[in-house]
Design a protein around this motif. Structure first.
Motif, short mmCIF file in Angstrom:
data_model
loop_
_atom_site.label_atom_id
_atom_site.label_comp_id
_atom_site.label_asym_id
_atom_site.label_seq_id
_atom_site.Cartn_x
_atom_site.Cartn_y
_atom_site.Cartn_z
N ASP A 103 -13.47 0.06 -3.54
CA ASP A 103 -12.81 -1.01 -4.26
C ASP A 103 -12.08 -1.93 -3.28
O ASP A 103 -12.12 -3.16 -3.41
CB ASP A 103 -11.79 -0.44 -5.25
CG ASP A 103 -12.43 0.35 -6.38
OD1 ASP A 103 -13.59 0.08 -6.70
OD2 ASP A 103 -11.76 1.25 -6.91
N LEU A 104 -11.42 -1.33 -2.31
CA LEU A 104 -10.65 -2.10 -1.34
C LEU A 104 -11.55 -3.05 -0.56
O LEU A 104 -11.28 -4.26 -0.46
CB LEU A 104 -9.92 -1.15 -0.38
CG LEU A 104 -9.10 -1.81 0.74
CD1 LEU A 104 -7.89 -2.52 0.15
CD2 LEU A 104 -8.67 -0.77 1.76
N VAL A 105 -12.63 -2.52 0.00
CA VAL A 105 -13.46 -3.35 0.88
C VAL A 105 -14.40 -4.26 0.12
O VAL A 105 -15.07 -5.09 0.72
CB VAL A 105 -14.25 -2.49 1.90
CG1 VAL A 105 -13.31 -1.70 2.78
CG2 VAL A 105 -15.25 -1.59 1.19
N SER A 106 -14.46 -4.14 -1.22
CA SER A 106 -15.22 -5.13 -1.97
C SER A 106 -14.55 -6.49 -1.88
O SER A 106 -15.18 -7.51 -2.09
CB SER A 106 -15.37 -4.69 -3.43
OG SER A 106 -14.10 -4.65 -4.08
N LEU A 107 -13.28 -6.51 -1.55
CA LEU A 107 -12.59 -7.77 -1.26
C LEU A 107 -12.27 -7.89 0.22
O LEU A 107 -12.55 -8.92 0.83
CB LEU A 107 -11.29 -7.86 -2.07
CG LEU A 107 -10.54 -9.19 -1.95
CD1 LEU A 107 -11.38 -10.33 -2.53
CD2 LEU A 107 -9.21 -9.12 -2.72
N TRP A 108 -11.71 -6.85 0.80
CA TRP A 108 -11.32 -6.87 2.20
C TRP A 108 -12.07 -5.82 3.00
O TRP A 108 -11.79 -4.62 2.86
CB TRP A 108 -9.83 -6.58 2.37
CG TRP A 108 -8.93 -7.64 1.89
CD1 TRP A 108 -8.86 -8.95 2.31
CD2 TRP A 108 -7.90 -7.51 0.90
NE1 TRP A 108 -7.88 -9.63 1.65
CE2 TRP A 108 -7.28 -8.76 0.77
CE3 TRP A 108 -7.47 -6.45 0.11
CZ2 TRP A 108 -6.23 -8.99 -0.12
CZ3 TRP A 108 -6.43 -6.67 -0.78
CH2 TRP A 108 -5.82 -7.92 -0.88
N ASP A 109 -12.99 -6.24 3.82
CA ASP A 109 -13.55 -5.35 4.83
C ASP A 109 -12.69 -5.55 6.07
O ASP A 109 -12.74 -6.60 6.71
CB ASP A 109 -15.02 -5.72 5.11
CG ASP A 109 -15.64 -4.85 6.20
OD1 ASP A 109 -14.91 -4.01 6.77
OD2 ASP A 109 -16.83 -5.03 6.49
#
Length: 466
Positions: free
Chosen positions: A266-272
């Motif tokens: 969920d996190l890296v779907s916006l921030w990698d």
């Protein structure tokens, strides 16, 4: 990385949290601004904004115009093209789509949201060219991380960039995207002798980004929106109070409503975070909370002076790690500031229309002094809620040309300027938009999209007219 299908429920909740925050910020700062350098007329989209037709400003400047791709560089804790939320345009509009529909070729690479300007420039370069990120051999040895990062060969926005005299791009940067575009333009024009020396000594090939024998940056225009070109005194304030790390972690939690059930997907779907070269890739099954804690508790990284926390401070910009950057002599630079404070007895305070999230920050910057940094007032105090006016206007040379374009007006108003062709190699300062704060300048809080869309069509038109 992308969110996995079996996380659909959490992904939906995650998107809802981001959207809810965007609505909150937008509702708090939706006032119509006064235009920089001219009329506040909203204007409208027109065929003259399409790059298939020469923009009227090009005719005024006596150029044939151009159709170079425009690459948008996000700021701290920002993101590129995303299915989760729009960095450029907010909840109501995707400005990249607006510009694409007007005929412009636009791209928005995703760079490390808390990484240094050097790392972010390397990541943007790799995505434009379609290569693996090469952070440089000398840089890797200095900071103790791996030389290479993610492989973007499947992205390749414009592989021909820099391979011919007319194979150029334009850059638009917001916030930290401002100094990132300066770093990228510097490396594209002047390279890095340290990297060349390290590669020669090791007998390995260097990235073309670091070549020192180039004759052009292949960056025609660079437009900075609320750029942090001399640092933000808010960063220095937080560091002096040992609050910076906690502030960023709390901000991340606020933005994505982290809890124990939020996955790292969920996190890296916006921030990698793109910190694999630091050994800080997300782990399978790791919660977002655990991953964020692992990143920000990593002393080697946080204390390295190769991250956004160092790179956004005034002290950092005066350090040789950043002060070596100079403007490319063949690139035309523009800067536009937001201004959401009023002056009272030499201090600056937030206007009532400022996004509520930014009001305390605007007041901190507006009353900040630091004699060791020779900051005692002047243009260090007026600000947009995160960036002082002096920093948004130009780099530390404070060499700029006042260039008051009607950037929020109609196409005809923009083209009616009496100004001659802009100066290359230093900032052409378009002005400060009164009533616009640091978040609003990306179009986040313009709920009636006319003025926002027109401003970005005008920015694209300016660049296409060079």
């Amino acid at each position: 990385m992308r969110a996995t299908p079996n996380n659909s429920f959490r992904r939906a909740s995650f998107r809802a949290a981001v959207a809810a925050l965007a609505v909150f910020i937008a509702a708090a700062g939706a006032a119509e601004p006064a235009a920089a350098g001219g009329s506040s007329s909203s204007g409208s989209s027109s065929s003259s904004a399409n790059v298939n037709t020469v923009h009227p400003l090009a005719s005024h400047w006596g150029t044939a115009g151009n159709s170079y791709p425009i690459v948008f560089l996000h700021g701290l804790m920002g993101w590129g093209e995303s299915v989760v939320a729009n960095y450029w345009g907010g909840i109501t509009t995707n400005l990249l789509t607006v510009l694409s529909n007007a005929g412009y070729t636009v791209h928005a690479p995703h760079m490390g949201p808390v990484s240094s300007n050097w790392e972010r420039a390397c990541e943007a370069y790799a995505q434009i060219k379609g290569t693996k990120v090469d952070y440089g051999l000398a840089r890797a040895k200095t900071f103790g991380h791996a030389r290479f990062g993610e492989d973007f060969s499947s992205v390749a926005y414009y592989p021909a960039w820099g391979t011919c005299a007319d194979c150029k791009v334009h850059l638009v940067g917001h916030s930290m995207g401002g100094p990132t575009l300066r770093m990228l333009a510097h490396l594209m024009r002047y390279g890095s002798q340290d990297e060349i020396n390290a590669c020669t000594a090791a007998g390995v090939a260097c990235s073309p980004l670091f070549y020192t024998n180039k004759t052009s940056s292949y960056i025609s225009g660079a437009f900075s929106l609320a750029g942090v070109h001399q640092g933000s005194t808010f960063d220095d304030y937080l560091q002096s109070k040992s609050l910076l790390k906690d502030f960023v972690v709390d901000l991340i939690k606020l933005l994505i409503a982290l809890d124990s059930n939020t996955s790292v997907d969920d996190l890296v779907s916006l921030w990698d975070f793109q910190l694999g070269h630091w050994g800080l890739d997300p782990q399978t099954g790791e919660s977002a909370t655990a991953y964020v804690a692992r990143v920000f508790e990593n002393t080697a990284y946080i204390a390295s002076r190769s991250n956004a926390f160092f790179d956004l401070s005034v002290a950092g910009f005066r350090d040789p790690l950043l002060s070596f950057v100079r403007n490319s002599d063949d690139t035309t630079y523009f800067s536009l500031a937001g201004l959401t404070t009023f002056n009272l007895l030499g201090y600056s305070y937030a206007l009532p229309t400022t996004d509520i999230f930014l009001i305390p920050f605007a007041d901190i910057i507006g009353t900040y002094s630091n004699t060791s940094l020779s900051i005692t007032g002047g243009d260090w105090r007026p600000n947009d809620g995160l960036v002082p006016l002096i920093s948004a206007r130009s780099d530390a040379s404070n060499s700029y040309t006042s260039y008051g374009l009607d950037i929020t007006g109609s196409t005809s108003s923009l083209a009616s300027t009496s100004l001659a062709y802009p100066t290359k190699g230093k900032f052409n300062y378009v002005g400060a938009i009164s009533g616009i704060d640091h978040l609003s300048i990306t179009g986040l809080s313009d709920l009636s999209a006319g003025k926002r869309n027109q401003m970005f069509l005008n920015i694209a038109g300016v660049l296409a007219s060079l």
